[in-house]
Design an enzyme around this catalytic site. Structure first.
Site, mmCIF file in Angstrom:
data_model
loop_
_atom_site.group_PDB
_atom_site.id
_atom_site.type_symbol
_atom_site.label_atom_id
_atom_site.label_comp_id
_atom_site.label_asym_id
_atom_site.label_seq_id
_atom_site.Cartn_x
_atom_site.Cartn_y
_atom_site.Cartn_z
ATOM 1 N N GLU A 94 9.294 72.879 -52.952
ATOM 2 C CA GLU A 94 9.530 71.269 -52.761
ATOM 3 C C GLU A 94 8.376 70.572 -53.127
ATOM 4 O O GLU A 94 7.303 71.064 -52.625
ATOM 5 C CB GLU A 94 10.152 71.169 -51.307
ATOM 6 N N CYS A 109 2.747 65.000 -52.622
ATOM 7 C CA CYS A 109 2.545 66.239 -51.649
ATOM 8 C C CYS A 109 3.068 67.528 -52.535
ATOM 9 O O CYS A 109 4.386 67.470 -52.638
ATOM 10 C CB CYS A 109 3.079 66.162 -50.238
ATOM 11 N N CYS A 116 5.649 80.588 -46.994
ATOM 12 C CA CYS A 116 4.307 80.850 -46.474
ATOM 13 C C CYS A 116 4.175 82.014 -45.518
ATOM 14 O O CYS A 116 5.180 82.142 -44.720
ATOM 15 C CB CYS A 116 3.771 79.329 -45.627
ATOM 16 N N CYS A 120 3.198 79.329 -38.802
ATOM 17 C CA CYS A 120 2.625 78.391 -37.770
ATOM 18 C C CYS A 120 3.850 78.186 -36.933
ATOM 19 O O CYS A 120 5.033 77.986 -37.347
ATOM 20 C CB CYS A 120 2.162 77.032 -38.395
ATOM 21 N N CYS A 123 6.222 74.932 -37.769
ATOM 22 C CA CYS A 123 6.550 74.705 -39.211
ATOM 23 C C CYS A 123 7.831 75.393 -39.886
ATOM 24 O O CYS A 123 7.733 76.597 -39.676
ATOM 25 C CB CYS A 123 5.345 74.943 -39.990
ATOM 26 N N GLY A 167 2.987 76.477 -48.069
ATOM 27 C CA GLY A 167 2.198 77.401 -48.521
ATOM 28 C C GLY A 167 0.605 77.038 -47.999
ATOM 29 O O GLY A 167 0.312 75.866 -47.853
ATOM 30 N N GLU A 168 -0.110 77.720 -48.221
ATOM 31 C CA GLU A 168 -1.547 77.819 -47.871
ATOM 32 C C GLU A 168 -2.242 77.893 -49.130
ATOM 33 O O GLU A 168 -2.439 78.997 -49.460
ATOM 34 C CB GLU A 168 -2.040 79.016 -46.912
ATOM 35 N N ASN A 298 7.480 65.803 -36.557
ATOM 36 C CA ASN A 298 8.941 65.989 -36.641
ATOM 37 C C ASN A 298 9.493 67.194 -36.109
ATOM 38 O O ASN A 298 9.384 68.208 -36.780
ATOM 39 C CB ASN A 298 9.013 65.734 -38.457
ATOM 40 N N CYS A 341 5.832 66.374 -42.628
ATOM 41 C CA CYS A 341 5.070 67.259 -42.344
ATOM 42 C C CYS A 341 5.689 68.548 -41.487
ATOM 43 O O CYS A 341 6.330 68.274 -40.535
ATOM 44 C CB CYS A 341 3.705 66.881 -41.623
HETATM 45 S S1 SF4 Z 1 2.950 75.679 -44.570
HETATM 46 FE FE1 SF4 Z 1 1.176 75.128 -43.641
HETATM 47 S S2 SF4 Z 1 1.815 74.654 -41.581
HETATM 48 FE FE2 SF4 Z 1 3.447 75.773 -42.539
HETATM 49 S S3 SF4 Z 1 3.309 78.153 -41.951
HETATM 50 FE FE3 SF4 Z 1 2.239 77.517 -43.749
HETATM 51 S S4 SF4 Z 1 -0.100 77.192 -43.404
HETATM 52 FE FE4 SF4 Z 1 1.403 76.923 -41.496
#
Ligand code: SF4
Length: 350
Positions: A94, A109, A116, A120, A123, A167-168, A298, A341
């Protein structure tokens, strides 16, 4: 398209050039092909009109040319747009196009991974697990699609790119750097690196590597808490990348590149939004020039965090600002379409 053939977008420019010239084609045909791939973003050899039919056929027979298919898009009342794409293997990704307050500039973005692995606690993407890393071209193609959309809908090109989607980015290092090369190259999107921000959950050794590789983009650390105990509760990656090592890596990054650094800080009611939290954050701002972005949370279904109310956010920001630190409070965008976010989760119904 046949994924058993080599992916032409995964080759380096030099390899593509050598291959074409090895097939007997002149250098200007190489330049034409590069233009179709990266300037025009054409993902079908048959549509590359200036190439001779024989070359188009050869390319079609020898190479796989993957693209993204936008399967779903949604517009928020605040002007934010969200796109869901499927990659050639059917995995989702996305992107979110966000207007500035004055709608005179658009920021895209982008996602660097499908899903991911970092889990977190706040998230939605983290609940998907990691499906796979994106190729550099798959990151770039999010820009191509959204830039066309932006031009058609708003008469403008995308001004800024942030790697803050799914993702990271630093866990897909090579392909993220490849996509930055495409975004900044004159044969690609010709964007200034100053317009690009890579946002990381915080992997100290990869931040140092960015500095060693002389990367010229801005860096954002998703900080979200200014002490290790709280941060580890939000972000498991903090267990192996404590704040002291992250600060050391960021300092090294700043000393070696001079690039802009920011802290992203989502405010959670009663968790990290007190005056004491603000004072702890101030201490983390004394090692190099840094600006702080406070982000409104959010709520994500099934997660227990609550967004801070406006008074607490304002008091927190005031406490930080009075120490001379540049701080911005960002009202969340695209909340009504799950584009804000932490909300990207590629729901199967969309
Ligand atoms: S996308 Fe970003 S905020 Fe979400 S789990 Fe992965 S590192 Fe963490």
């Amino acid at each position: 398209m046949d994924p058993a053939k080599p992916d032409i977008l995964a080759l380096s420019r030099e390899d593509r050039a050598n291959l074409l010239m090895g097939m007997g084609w002149e250098p200007y045909r190489v330049r034409q092909l590069e233009g179709w791939l990266w300037k025009h973003g054409v993902r079908n050899f048959a549509d590359m009109r200036t190439l001779p039919a024989a070359l188009r056929t050869q390319l079609h027979e020898r190479f796989f040319l993957p693209g993204l298919t936008c399967t779903y898009s949604q517009q928020s009342v605040d002007g934010t747009s969200k796109f869901k794409f499927l990659m050639h293997d059917g995995l989702p990704v996305e992107s979110v196009l966000i207007p500035s307050k004055e709608a005179d500039r658009y920021t895209l973005c982008v996602s660097s991974q499908s899903g991911c692995s970092l889990s977190c606690a706040f998230c939605a993407t983290g609940t998907m697990g990691l499906l796979r890393n994106l190729m550099a071209s798959e990151i770039f193609d999010q820009y191509l699609y959204a830039n066309r959309f932006c031009d058609q809908q708003h008469g403008q090109r995308i001004g800024n790119i942030v790697y803050m989607g799914m993702g990271e980015p630093l866990l897909n290092y090579k392909n993220v750097l490849g996509s930055i090369d495409l975004l900044t190259s004159p044969t690609g999107a010709s964007l200034s690196p100053k317009r690009i921000t890579v946002s990381t959950a915080g992997i100290a050794k990869m931040i140092e590597r960015l500095a060693d590789d002389g990367i010229r983009v801005n860096l954002a650390l998703s900080l979200h808490a200014a002490d290790d105990e709280k941060r580890s509760r939000l972000m498991p990656i903090n267990e192996s990348n404590r704040l002291s090592s992250l600060l050391g890596a960021l300092k090294y990054f700043y000393q070696n590149t001079g690039n802009r650094i920011s802290y992203e800080y989502i405010a959670f009611q009663g968790f990290n939004d007190s005056e004491q939290d603000a004072r702890q954050l101030v201490r983390l701002c004394s090692h190099f020039p840094v600006r702080v972005n406070i982000i409104e949370y959010n709520p994500v279904a099934g997660m227990s965090f609550v967004k801070s109310d406006e008074d607490r956010i304002n008091a927190f920001a005031h406490e930080v600002r009075k120490h001379g630190i540049m701080i911005t409070v960002r009202r969340s965008r695209g909340k009504d379409i799950d584009a804000a976010c932490g909300q990207l989760a590629a729901r199967p119904d969309r």
